[in-house]
Design an enzyme around this catalytic site. Sequence first.
Site, PDB file in Angstrom:
ATOM      1  N   ASP A   1      79.213  88.532  31.297  1.00 59.92           N
ATOM      2  CA  ASP A   1      79.077  87.162  30.070  1.00 59.92           C
ATOM      3  C   ASP A   1      78.141  86.408  30.582  1.00 59.92           C
ATOM      4  O   ASP A   1      78.000  86.046  31.898  1.00 59.92           O
ATOM      5  CB  ASP A   1      80.531  86.810  30.219  1.00 59.92           C
ATOM      6  CG  ASP A   1      80.771  86.567  28.842  1.00 59.92           C
ATOM      7  OD1 ASP A   1      80.167  85.858  27.997  1.00 59.92           O
ATOM      8  OD2 ASP A   1      82.332  86.457  28.447  1.00 59.92           O
TER       9      ASP A   1
ATOM     10  N   HIS B   1      71.739  82.311  25.957  1.00 63.60           N
ATOM     11  CA  HIS B   1      73.221  82.204  26.223  1.00 63.60           C
ATOM     12  C   HIS B   1      73.785  83.223  26.790  1.00 63.60           C
ATOM     13  O   HIS B   1      75.054  83.268  27.361  1.00 63.60           O
ATOM     14  CB  HIS B   1      73.768  81.805  24.883  1.00 63.60           C
ATOM     15  CG  HIS B   1      73.658  80.634  24.183  1.00 63.60           C
ATOM     16  ND1 HIS B   1      74.534  79.472  24.140  1.00 63.60           N
ATOM     17  CD2 HIS B   1      72.468  80.014  23.591  1.00 63.60           C
ATOM     18  CE1 HIS B   1      74.082  78.451  23.548  1.00 63.60           C
ATOM     19  NE2 HIS B   1      72.893  78.748  23.089  1.00 63.60           N
TER      20      HIS B   1
HETATM   21  P1  ADQ Z   1      80.536  84.227  22.932  1.00 60.96           P
HETATM   22  O1  ADQ Z   1      80.563  85.702  23.561  1.00 60.96           O
HETATM   23  O2  ADQ Z   1      80.893  84.320  21.463  1.00 60.96           O
HETATM   24  O3  ADQ Z   1      78.980  83.506  23.357  1.00 60.96           O
HETATM   25  P2  ADQ Z   1      82.421  82.710  24.664  1.00 60.96           P
HETATM   26  O4  ADQ Z   1      81.953  81.804  25.858  1.00 60.96           O
HETATM   27  O5  ADQ Z   1      83.403  83.898  24.999  1.00 60.96           O
HETATM   28  O6  ADQ Z   1      81.352  83.130  23.782  1.00 60.96           O
HETATM   29  O7  ADQ Z   1      83.443  81.736  23.507  1.00 60.96           O
HETATM   30  C1  ADQ Z   1      83.130  81.224  22.548  1.00 60.96           C
HETATM   31  C2  ADQ Z   1      84.185  80.491  21.933  1.00 60.96           C
HETATM   32  O8  ADQ Z   1      84.765  81.259  20.684  1.00 60.96           O
HETATM   33  C3  ADQ Z   1      85.046  79.815  22.594  1.00 60.96           C
HETATM   34  O9  ADQ Z   1      85.310  78.467  22.131  1.00 60.96           O
HETATM   35  C4  ADQ Z   1      86.444  80.518  22.205  1.00 60.96           C
HETATM   36  O10 ADQ Z   1      87.644  79.853  22.145  1.00 60.96           O
HETATM   37  C5  ADQ Z   1      86.218  80.880  20.927  1.00 60.96           C
HETATM   38  N1  ADQ Z   1      86.768  82.131  20.689  1.00 60.96           N
HETATM   39  C6  ADQ Z   1      86.547  83.637  21.050  1.00 60.96           C
HETATM   40  N2  ADQ Z   1      87.373  84.371  20.483  1.00 60.96           N
HETATM   41  C7  ADQ Z   1      88.164  83.806  19.846  1.00 60.96           C
HETATM   42  C8  ADQ Z   1      89.225  84.116  19.024  1.00 60.96           C
HETATM   43  N3  ADQ Z   1      89.714  85.430  18.838  1.00 60.96           N
HETATM   44  N4  ADQ Z   1      89.940  83.263  18.031  1.00 60.96           N
HETATM   45  C9  ADQ Z   1      89.625  81.823  18.126  1.00 60.96           C
HETATM   46  N5  ADQ Z   1      88.642  81.487  19.013  1.00 60.96           N
HETATM   47  C10 ADQ Z   1      87.935  82.600  19.829  1.00 60.96           C
HETATM   48  C11 ADQ Z   1      77.852  83.448  23.797  1.00 60.96           C
HETATM   49  C12 ADQ Z   1      77.852  83.942  25.403  1.00 60.96           C
HETATM   50  C13 ADQ Z   1      78.759  83.446  26.307  1.00 60.96           C
HETATM   51  C14 ADQ Z   1      78.586  82.031  26.306  1.00 60.96           C
HETATM   52  C15 ADQ Z   1      78.565  81.217  25.063  1.00 60.96           C
HETATM   53  C16 ADQ Z   1      77.971  79.945  24.909  1.00 60.96           C
HETATM   54  O11 ADQ Z   1      78.259  85.416  25.082  1.00 60.96           O
HETATM   55  O12 ADQ Z   1      78.653  84.176  27.585  1.00 60.96           O
HETATM   56  O13 ADQ Z   1      79.612  81.399  26.904  1.00 60.96           O
HETATM   57  O14 ADQ Z   1      77.548  81.921  24.049  1.00 60.96           O
HETATM   58  O15 ADQ Z   1      76.679  80.057  25.623  1.00 60.96           O
END
Ligand code: ADQ
Length: 461
Positions: A365, A157
């Site tokens: 990311d 991911h």
């Molecule tokens: P993350 O870094 O956690 O995960 P990201 O894609 O930025 O992933 O967001 C994940 C989810 O969390 C989204 O649905 C978002 O709406 C929610 N979210 C984030 N911050 C929030 C907040 N403050 N309040 C409510 N909801 C929040 C990892 C990788 C990413 C990749 C994902 C999926 O780092 O690059 O896109 O996995 O593979």
Amino acid sequence: MSRLVVISNRVADPRKAAAGGLAVALGETLQQTGGLWFGWSGTIVEDGPTGEGELHKQQAGKVTLATLDLCREDHDSYYLGYSNNVLWPVFHGRLDLAKFESNYIGGYRRVNQLFARKLLPLLRDDDILWVHDYHLIPLAAELRAMGCRQRIGFFLHIPLPPQITMAAIPQHEWLVRSLFAYDVVGLQAHQDVQHFERYVLNEAKGEALGDDRFRAWGQTLRASAFPIGIDVEEFNALAAGKESRDMYQTMRNEYSQRRLLLGIDRLDYSKGIPQRVRAFRELLANYPENRRSATLIQIASPTREDVDAYADIRRELESLCGAINGDYGELDWMPVRYIHRVVARKRVPGLCRAAAVGLVTPLRDGMNLVAKEFVAAQDPQDPGVLVLSRFAGAAEQLKEALLVNPYDTHGTAETVQQALQMPLEERRARHQKLLQRVREQDVHWWRRTFLDALRSAPDKP
Ligand code: ADQ
């Protein structure tokens, strides 16, 4: 059809709406095939023996959730240590934040071996296994060493770093070699595949066989880009719900005379939040017409607070936001609203829809799903503009966003100004193309293309 077995660090109950798009998408397939989801239970047993953990099984519809407890020492070295103090920073290009402590790797191997040992008796001959993320890179190699012959796929991911960065990890060769125990390795972006290819050719002295197939250490695999998407239907259903509509109305009323800029992230150093706030300060400094008007809402949810680097970024952000509000704030206008909490998922679409500009500016990311959610949430007749970092995996797909280099504060401020001034026709045209791609390449498409690739992969010799 063969049964799907998903293995990831954390397991989500697919019946719970709060589980989010990935859990829903995987849960759907697990329900169809009557699957198994295996991972850590979230429980840490103080003073438990290392390399051991109690297994719990629970039935969620047709899906079996099997989870393991971890003892404190294993948890700290595997999860906090190797996963989040070595692999996460290095894979995001932050060698300066990596802590290469020698006891971490032992815990990482131990937990992967424990997972393999406990999972193996639960497997059926015709299962296909899908392992998720950096916590579990060596799982297939451990399973193979115990005689597992089933198809095993892996999805990373987070980004895969360039060869030179990867080589900083003392165990880099062991890690990449472990990947060759999988039949298919899925990466988020083509750039990640290029990094993998360079490593295989130059570091492992392996070969690229064409069609994303690679050979090294006497083994072959397929490594391709499978960019993850969102569940657009689920997101639209949330958007139509009361919480989301109320959120939208509240924000619209409150900001009727102002322009709203929105950032939603986990408070992680990879997300570029301080850089974004500095760019916002530059926007106010260089384009004074935005004063008393542009308001940045930055929601940054707490995450991994027991890793030191996260406490540092929290302090930095608090002082930065305080300074901007002190310098530019008026009695009736605060430039930055910084909220160190999670927003309820049901409100996210309404919040996104109310924003004139979505700021998704990570330093690095794997994908970034917030970018796709922002696009899905917009009113096609009057859409907000997405400002997206070129270093997010999403930038390969979302080319009609305004792409920025988040390290370039001046350039980012200029682009945000361009976003705020973009004529309606251009906003609509860009949004239409973005929405089409977000819809077509959604989370179901991602899951299907990955599983098709895994099912059609040639048998390992
Ligand atoms: P993350 O870094 O956690 O995960 P990201 O894609 O930025 O992933 O967001 C994940 C989810 O969390 C989204 O649905 C978002 O709406 C929610 N979210 C984030 N911050 C929030 C907040 N403050 N309040 C409510 N909801 C929040 C990892 C990788 C990413 C990749 C994902 C999926 O780092 O690059 O896109 O996995 O593979």
